[in-house]
Design a protein around this motif. Structure first.
Motif, PDB file in Angstrom:
ATOM      1  N   LYS A  74      -2.276   7.677   2.142  1.00  0.00           N
ATOM      2  CA  LYS A  74      -0.985   7.961   2.777  1.00  0.00           C
ATOM      3  C   LYS A  74       0.014   6.826   2.553  1.00  0.00           C
ATOM      4  N   PHE A  75      -0.477   5.620   2.334  1.00  0.00           N
ATOM      5  CA  PHE A  75       0.412   4.475   2.147  1.00  0.00           C
ATOM      6  C   PHE A  75       1.088   4.467   0.782  1.00  0.00           C
ATOM      7  N   THR A  76       0.696   5.398  -0.080  1.00  0.00           N
ATOM      8  CA  THR A  76       1.389   5.554  -1.358  1.00  0.00           C
ATOM      9  C   THR A  76       2.850   5.922  -1.126  1.00  0.00           C
ATOM     10  N   THR A  77       3.156   6.468   0.023  1.00  0.00           N
ATOM     11  CA  THR A  77       4.546   6.837   0.328  1.00  0.00           C
ATOM     12  C   THR A  77       5.471   5.628   0.287  1.00  0.00           C
ATOM     13  N   VAL A  78       4.947   4.446   0.568  1.00  0.00           N
ATOM     14  CA  VAL A  78       5.772   3.230   0.478  1.00  0.00           C
ATOM     15  C   VAL A  78       6.197   3.005  -0.961  1.00  0.00           C
ATOM     16  N   TYR A  79       5.255   3.131  -1.890  1.00  0.00           N
ATOM     17  CA  TYR A  79       5.597   3.002  -3.307  1.00  0.00           C
ATOM     18  C   TYR A  79       6.606   4.074  -3.716  1.00  0.00           C
ATOM     19  N   LYS A  80       6.371   5.303  -3.267  1.00  0.00           N
ATOM     20  CA  LYS A  80       7.267   6.406  -3.623  1.00  0.00           C
ATOM     21  C   LYS A  80       8.682   6.163  -3.121  1.00  0.00           C
TER      22      LYS A  80
END
Length: 113
Positions: A12-18
């Motif tokens: 879910k923390f991939t959203t920061v990269y996105k």
């Protein structure tokens, strides 16, 4: 490190990269997809995944160990091949310690006897 590893929640923390660096994320994803594309590479996918597994074990990245061990099996790797990849990683890591020990002697000014 693995005591806070959560395969599903951590993604879910991939959203920061996105949100913050979508261009870099896209470039990385394209690069990774090219490296691990199933066909048209000199090294068969199974061996690329076993290499990735050994590197993952050496760098001790639990996320990469998780992904590349599963991907290696999907690409046809056996338990024996996983085991040998782990031993290769172990030998390289131990060899690095041995070699850097010699460097410690050099930097400490220890002379050959």
């Amino acid at each position: 490190m693995s005591d806070y590893f959560d395969r599903d929640e951590d993604k879910k923390f991939t959203t920061v990269y996105k949100k913050e660096t979508p261009d870099i994320l896209a470039a990385f994803a394209a690069f990774d997809a090219t490296v691990f594309q199933p066909q048209d590479r000199e090294i068969p996918l199974k061996y690329r995944e076993l290499i990735a597994l050994a590197v993952s074990i050496t760098t001790q990245c639990v996320y990469c160990i998780d992904a590349h061990s599963q991907n290696a099996v999907k690409a046809g790797a056996s338990e024996g091949e996983l085991a040998e990849a782990a031993w290769v990683a172990t030998a390289i890591r131990a060899g690095g310690g041995y070699a850097h020990g010699r460097l410690a002697f050099k930097l400490a000014g220890v002379h050959e006897h």
